[in-house]
Scaffold this motif. Structure first.
Motif, short mmCIF file in Angstrom:
data_model
loop_
_atom_site.label_atom_id
_atom_site.label_comp_id
_atom_site.label_asym_id
_atom_site.label_seq_id
_atom_site.Cartn_x
_atom_site.Cartn_y
_atom_site.Cartn_z
N LYS A 1 0.82 -1.19 0.00
CA LYS A 1 0.00 0.00 0.00
C LYS A 1 0.87 1.26 0.00
O LYS A 1 0.54 2.22 -0.67
CB LYS A 1 -0.92 0.01 1.21
CG LYS A 1 -2.06 -0.97 1.12
CD LYS A 1 -2.95 -0.81 2.32
CE LYS A 1 -4.16 -1.71 2.17
NZ LYS A 1 -5.08 -1.54 3.29
N LYS A 2 1.93 1.22 0.79
CA LYS A 2 2.79 2.40 0.89
C LYS A 2 3.43 2.74 -0.45
O LYS A 2 3.55 3.91 -0.81
CB LYS A 2 3.88 2.20 1.94
CG LYS A 2 3.39 2.22 3.35
CD LYS A 2 4.54 2.05 4.31
CE LYS A 2 4.06 2.08 5.74
NZ LYS A 2 5.18 1.97 6.68
N VAL A 3 3.83 1.70 -1.18
CA VAL A 3 4.50 1.93 -2.46
C VAL A 3 3.50 2.53 -3.46
O VAL A 3 3.84 3.46 -4.20
CB VAL A 3 5.13 0.63 -3.01
CG1 VAL A 3 5.66 0.83 -4.41
CG2 VAL A 3 6.23 0.13 -2.09
N SER B 1 0.80 4.36 -2.80
CA SER B 1 0.54 5.76 -2.45
C SER B 1 1.75 6.64 -2.76
O SER B 1 1.61 7.79 -3.18
CB SER B 1 0.11 5.89 -0.99
OG SER B 1 1.15 5.50 -0.13
N TRP B 2 2.95 6.10 -2.57
CA TRP B 2 4.16 6.85 -2.90
C TRP B 2 4.22 7.14 -4.39
O TRP B 2 4.57 8.25 -4.81
CB TRP B 2 5.40 6.08 -2.44
CG TRP B 2 6.68 6.69 -2.85
CD1 TRP B 2 7.25 7.83 -2.34
CD2 TRP B 2 7.56 6.24 -3.88
NE1 TRP B 2 8.44 8.09 -2.97
CE2 TRP B 2 8.65 7.14 -3.92
CE3 TRP B 2 7.53 5.16 -4.75
CZ2 TRP B 2 9.70 6.98 -4.82
CZ3 TRP B 2 8.58 5.00 -5.64
CH2 TRP B 2 9.65 5.90 -5.67
N ARG B 3 3.88 6.16 -5.21
CA ARG B 3 3.87 6.37 -6.67
C ARG B 3 2.87 7.44 -7.06
O ARG B 3 3.13 8.27 -7.94
CB ARG B 3 3.57 5.05 -7.39
CG ARG B 3 4.72 4.09 -7.38
CD ARG B 3 4.40 2.82 -8.12
NE ARG B 3 5.52 1.90 -8.04
CZ ARG B 3 5.41 0.60 -8.21
NH1 ARG B 3 4.24 0.05 -8.48
NH2 ARG B 3 6.47 -0.17 -8.12
N GLU C 1 1.87 9.92 -5.18
CA GLU C 1 2.45 11.20 -4.75
C GLU C 1 3.52 11.65 -5.73
O GLU C 1 3.63 12.85 -6.03
CB GLU C 1 3.05 11.08 -3.35
CG GLU C 1 2.05 10.98 -2.24
CD GLU C 1 1.24 12.27 -2.10
OE1 GLU C 1 1.82 13.38 -2.18
OE2 GLU C 1 0.02 12.16 -1.90
N PRO D 1 9.11 5.00 0.51
CA PRO D 1 8.85 4.38 1.81
C PRO D 1 9.92 3.33 2.13
O PRO D 1 10.53 2.77 1.22
CB PRO D 1 7.48 3.73 1.64
CG PRO D 1 7.37 3.48 0.17
CD PRO D 1 8.14 4.59 -0.49
N ASN D 2 10.13 3.10 3.41
CA ASN D 2 11.04 2.02 3.81
C ASN D 2 10.39 0.70 3.47
O ASN D 2 9.19 0.52 3.67
CB ASN D 2 11.33 2.09 5.30
CG ASN D 2 12.15 3.30 5.66
OD1 ASN D 2 12.90 3.80 4.83
ND2 ASN D 2 12.00 3.78 6.87
N ARG D 3 11.18 -0.22 2.97
CA ARG D 3 10.65 -1.54 2.63
C ARG D 3 11.79 -2.54 2.56
O ARG D 3 12.96 -2.16 2.51
CB ARG D 3 9.89 -1.49 1.31
CG ARG D 3 10.78 -1.14 0.13
CD ARG D 3 10.00 -1.21 -1.17
NE ARG D 3 10.89 -1.29 -2.27
CZ ARG D 3 11.07 -0.32 -3.16
NH1 ARG D 3 10.41 0.79 -3.06
NH2 ARG D 3 11.91 -0.48 -4.15
#
Length: 109
Positions: A1-3, A5-7, A9, A24-26
């Protein structure tokens, strides 16, 4: 999900010409494949294991044979060296590639 939303943004920032947000950290898993590079289907041990393999539960027997073969190979000095050399070379290559893609990784670590 974080990736995801980062894309999104990043796309927004690109449209309005602003700096991109930090990713994001991953955790990233990089494959190390030595199995096919070291093993040979013509090896005598493969033939021997295949000859004594029972027909019952073939998938389980196949996995068991592979594990036994891998352990026996690793205990043999020549194959142990070949496996270690193959794995070490790939780790070095992958880390070098990773460093080129993420040059600030060690600094921001």
């Amino acid at each position: 999900k974080k990736v995801v939303s980062w894309r999104e943004e990043c796309k927004k920032c690109e449209k309005i010409k602003q700096p991109l947000p930090r990713p994001p950290n991953r955790v990233e898993f990089l494959p190390i494949e030595w199995y096919d590079k070291v093993r040979s289907p013509s090896h005598a041990l493969v033939s021997s294991l295949t000859a004594v393999t029972l027909d019952s539960i073939p998938a389980l027997r196949s996995i068991a044979n592979d594990v036994i073969f891998d352990v026996l190979m690793y205990l043999t000095p020549d194959y142990c060296e070949a496996i270690l050399q193959c794995v070490t070379t790939q780790i070095i290559e992958l880390f070098s590639t990773f460093q080129r893609i993420y040059p600030s990784f060690i600094e921001g670590g």
